[in-house]
Design a protein around this motif. Structure first.
Motif, short mmCIF file in Angstrom:
data_model
loop_
_atom_site.label_atom_id
_atom_site.label_comp_id
_atom_site.label_asym_id
_atom_site.label_seq_id
_atom_site.Cartn_x
_atom_site.Cartn_y
_atom_site.Cartn_z
N GLU A 138 0.83 -1.20 0.00
CA GLU A 138 0.00 0.00 0.00
C GLU A 138 0.87 1.26 0.00
O GLU A 138 0.56 2.25 -0.67
N LEU A 139 1.95 1.23 0.74
CA LEU A 139 2.87 2.37 0.75
C LEU A 139 3.43 2.61 -0.65
O LEU A 139 3.46 3.75 -1.13
N ALA A 140 3.84 1.53 -1.28
CA ALA A 140 4.40 1.65 -2.63
C ALA A 140 3.36 2.25 -3.57
O ALA A 140 3.66 3.14 -4.38
N SER A 168 7.43 6.25 1.23
CA SER A 168 8.64 5.49 1.49
C SER A 168 8.68 5.01 2.93
O SER A 168 8.24 5.68 3.85
N CYS A 169 9.19 3.82 3.07
CA CYS A 169 9.39 3.24 4.40
C CYS A 169 10.88 3.13 4.62
O CYS A 169 11.58 2.61 3.75
N PRO A 170 11.46 3.62 5.69
CA PRO A 170 10.79 4.16 6.88
C PRO A 170 10.65 5.69 6.88
O PRO A 170 10.20 6.23 7.90
N ASP A 171 11.03 6.35 5.77
CA ASP A 171 11.02 7.82 5.81
C ASP A 171 9.63 8.37 6.10
O ASP A 171 9.47 9.28 6.93
N ASP A 172 8.63 7.86 5.41
CA ASP A 172 7.28 8.37 5.64
C ASP A 172 6.55 7.60 6.75
O ASP A 172 5.72 8.16 7.47
N LEU A 173 6.84 6.35 6.85
CA LEU A 173 6.17 5.53 7.85
C LEU A 173 7.09 4.39 8.28
O LEU A 173 7.67 3.70 7.44
N PRO A 175 12.37 -2.02 2.44
CA PRO A 175 13.57 -2.22 3.28
C PRO A 175 13.46 -3.51 4.08
O PRO A 175 12.35 -4.01 4.28
N PRO A 176 14.61 -4.04 4.51
CA PRO A 176 14.59 -5.23 5.37
C PRO A 176 13.68 -4.98 6.57
O PRO A 176 13.76 -3.93 7.20
N LEU A 177 12.83 -5.94 6.85
CA LEU A 177 11.78 -5.73 7.83
C LEU A 177 12.25 -5.89 9.28
O LEU A 177 12.80 -6.92 9.66
N THR A 178 12.01 -4.88 10.05
CA THR A 178 12.18 -4.98 11.50
C THR A 178 10.97 -5.74 12.04
O THR A 178 9.83 -5.39 11.73
N THR A 179 11.22 -6.77 12.82
CA THR A 179 10.09 -7.62 13.19
C THR A 179 10.36 -8.36 14.49
O THR A 179 11.48 -8.40 14.98
N VAL A 180 9.30 -8.92 15.04
CA VAL A 180 9.41 -9.71 16.27
C VAL A 180 9.63 -11.16 15.89
O VAL A 180 8.83 -11.74 15.15
N GLY A 189 12.45 3.62 11.52
CA GLY A 189 13.45 4.65 11.78
C GLY A 189 12.84 5.78 12.57
O GLY A 189 11.76 5.63 13.16
N GLN A 190 13.49 6.92 12.54
CA GLN A 190 12.95 8.06 13.26
C GLN A 190 11.68 8.56 12.58
O GLN A 190 11.52 8.41 11.36
N PRO A 191 10.79 9.12 13.35
CA PRO A 191 9.54 9.63 12.75
C PRO A 191 9.84 10.82 11.85
O PRO A 191 10.80 11.54 12.07
#
Lengths: 351, 351
Positions: free
Chosen positions: B267-269, B274-279, B295-300, B342-344
């Motif tokens: 949906e972002l695409a 852009s992830c993480p710049d926008d979200l 980008p490589p996914l940060t995940t649990v 990343g940072q908001p």
DNA sequence: TTGAAAGCGCTAACAA
DNA sequence: TTGTTAGCGCTTTCAA
């Protein structure tokens, strides 16, 4: 030893309840023999069985009929993404026919695979689907000796004596699609990261690659091949390292497998090279989520689910005696064009 | 009907060959009773059996002993990447104990699952591992009624009466890890794409998310939750669309599942974001190859293989009567930090 | 230490 | 149309 749990109802119990003989219960419960009973008796039995929650002991039935309606499936590694869809296809076809799958992870070790197959055979499976790896192994011999119907999936037996059936993808065509695509983009110096040469896919795809290159009048040194010892990401990276060192002139590489292509991605990243700007990459399999990688992987798609379906269907026909000997099913692959293959970088340059 | 294939050797055959009684053969072949025989006789039997290639008919043995050494495994969808490692873990533990797995794809449909479980029960499995979906279903009732030992994996029963055992990941902790990470990066307005609320993971993770947010003093409207009807890529995209429309102020989203996170990527695409710049995005599961996405996914990360191992181990203990009632195993997840969070973006801005 | 006998639950040939 | 009988291949008392 553990205490067996609550007694289950038997056909005897139902028979007593309805006031008929156990064999009559058996006949009523089997749709194929039900018509030989008066409708009234059949109905009474069926209802009593349903009410009491009777569940037939399939083991006892199998012992008697010598049919277990169970198929053994031997996989080398269920976490390899090609196998889940194959298994799904197998399972769907089996389920529709009332069969169930006994799944065993055989691993790569021949000895362990032997054990697994023997255990399955001891459980009287009606047949086996082997997705195991090695090209000429003793497992097939074992099954043949036990007279168990088998079908190979995602691999075939090399010898043309057609002792066994298999379901495979057309690797010659697959590699032709990959090479044609690269050539049409302008590539002339194309390498190949081949899979293990003791696997039929590894051998077949290498062959297909060579043939396709030759068809374009391309041969060494414009061509270079490196063999990966396993279909695995790290093996792909290591193979890529060797390939790129040996042939820095290459502008494109066809990998025998998506996992190997991912290893190649890793090596490119480590070298600070960009795909497809510095090197075009084509994979093989179209495993899930390769469309999400960066760049989305151009690859040869194999319809794995259909492979499983065909294998199960073929095996069931063998089990029923409707199919004999070595019957091969060859599925047509397609090329899925995404973004990992582009025009070659400036001729003569090295990344 | 098919013609049964080549006759197999029976214990009788071996007995005749060695000149002993069949029961003696049985005793020799069973390691637990072998010591009651003279070494010489036992050795002769073993050798004769090996020479003749005798394989015991496990079905007949099971009928007699009432133990099949077979475990039923019911999955909703083997192509969901979380299940292969679970199945691998199950299979490894079972194999080490001489058990095999009968695997059945139950699908999402309750009726079909019932059928599958009944078929497994009819085949006299010693126990069942259920990875099926819905929170309160009739399947568990069915197994309980049949007095079959069961273990749930990757889901638990909601009611605290602890009728059944389960192996799950600590979702409260998992969501806390995700939220803490985002908050430490500076995010305050964080949304959640929740999983189906009839699944224990869907419910548990939503609960965990809410609790973690509350712990940071964060609540609506800085928080927004949207529920996806399935753990699937397209469901994730659709949920993301709704979420982003409703709450454009969000700077980060935690998805209940990697597949949902991928849908969010889609949906972002589509929106040119852009992830993480926008979200920023955090997933859940760490399924294979999410490290390769862009980008490589940060995940649990959940250790799925271990889940399978624990489930199989627990079930085997139940089958042997060593474990009783509702015993829960809760595995600790970890956060895998990669590049999707990343940072908001600048406070107050909207992408 | 080994043999004899019985039976797990079902189905299929044969009889009635 | 239904009952009788036997037996699939194994294990397990019980007896010797």
């Amino acid at each position: 030893m553990h205490v067996p749990r609550g007694e289950r109802l038997t056909a005897q119990d139902i028979a007593r309840k309805v006031g008929v003989h156990p064999s009559t219960v058996s006949r009523a419960l089997n749709p194929a023999t039900r018509h030989r009973l008066s409708e009234e008796v059949a109905a009474r039995i069926l209802q009593a069985a349903a009410e009491a929650g009777y569940v037939r002991n399939d083991l006892a039935a199998s012992l008697r009929t010598r049919r277990s309606e169970t198929i053994g499936v031997v996989l080398p590694d269920i976490t390899n993404p090609v196998f889940p869809p194959i298994l799904e296809g197998i399972e769907a076809v089996l389920a529709a026919e009332g069969y169930v799958a006994m799944v065993a992870n055989g691993g790569a070790d021949e000895e362990r695979q032997r054990l697994v197959v023997e255990r399955l055979l001891a459980r009287q499976v009606d047949g086996l689907i082997l997705a195991t790896a090695s090209l000429r192994d003793t497992i097939v011999e074992l099954c043949l000796a036990a007279q168990a119907p088998i079908v190979l999936v995602n691999r075939s037996e090399p010898d043309a004596d057609h002792r066994v059936s298999s379901v495979v993808s057309d690797d010659m065509r697959g590699m032709k699609l990959a090479v044609d695509h690269l050539v049409s983009l302008g590539h002339r110096r194309i390498g190949h990261i081949a899979g293990p040469q003791n696997l039929s896919t590894g051998k077949g795809r290498l062959e297909g690659f060579t043939a396709a290159m030759k068809a374009h009048g391309l041969s060494a040194p414009a061509v270079d091949v490196v063999v990966a010892p396993a279909y695995a990401r790290d093996a792909g990276r290591e193979a890529a390292r060797r390939l790129l060192e040996r042939q820095p002139d290459l502008t494109a590489v066809v990998a025998a497998n998506d996992l190997l292509a991912i290893g190649l991605y890793d090596e490119l990243a480590a070298r600070g090279l960009s795909c497809p700007d510095d090197l075009s990459v084509v994979g093989h399999n179209d495993m899930p989520f390769v469309d999400l990688m960066s760049p989305p992987l151009t690859t040869v798609r194999i319809r794995h689910r259909e492979m499983g379906e065909q294998a199960a269907g073929l095996l069931l026909r063998k089990v029923r005696g409707e199919a004999e000997g070595g019957l091969d099913v060859v599925l047509k692959p397609d090329l899925v064009v995404r973004a990992s293959a582009g025009q070659p970088r400036q001729p003569g340059t090295r990344p």
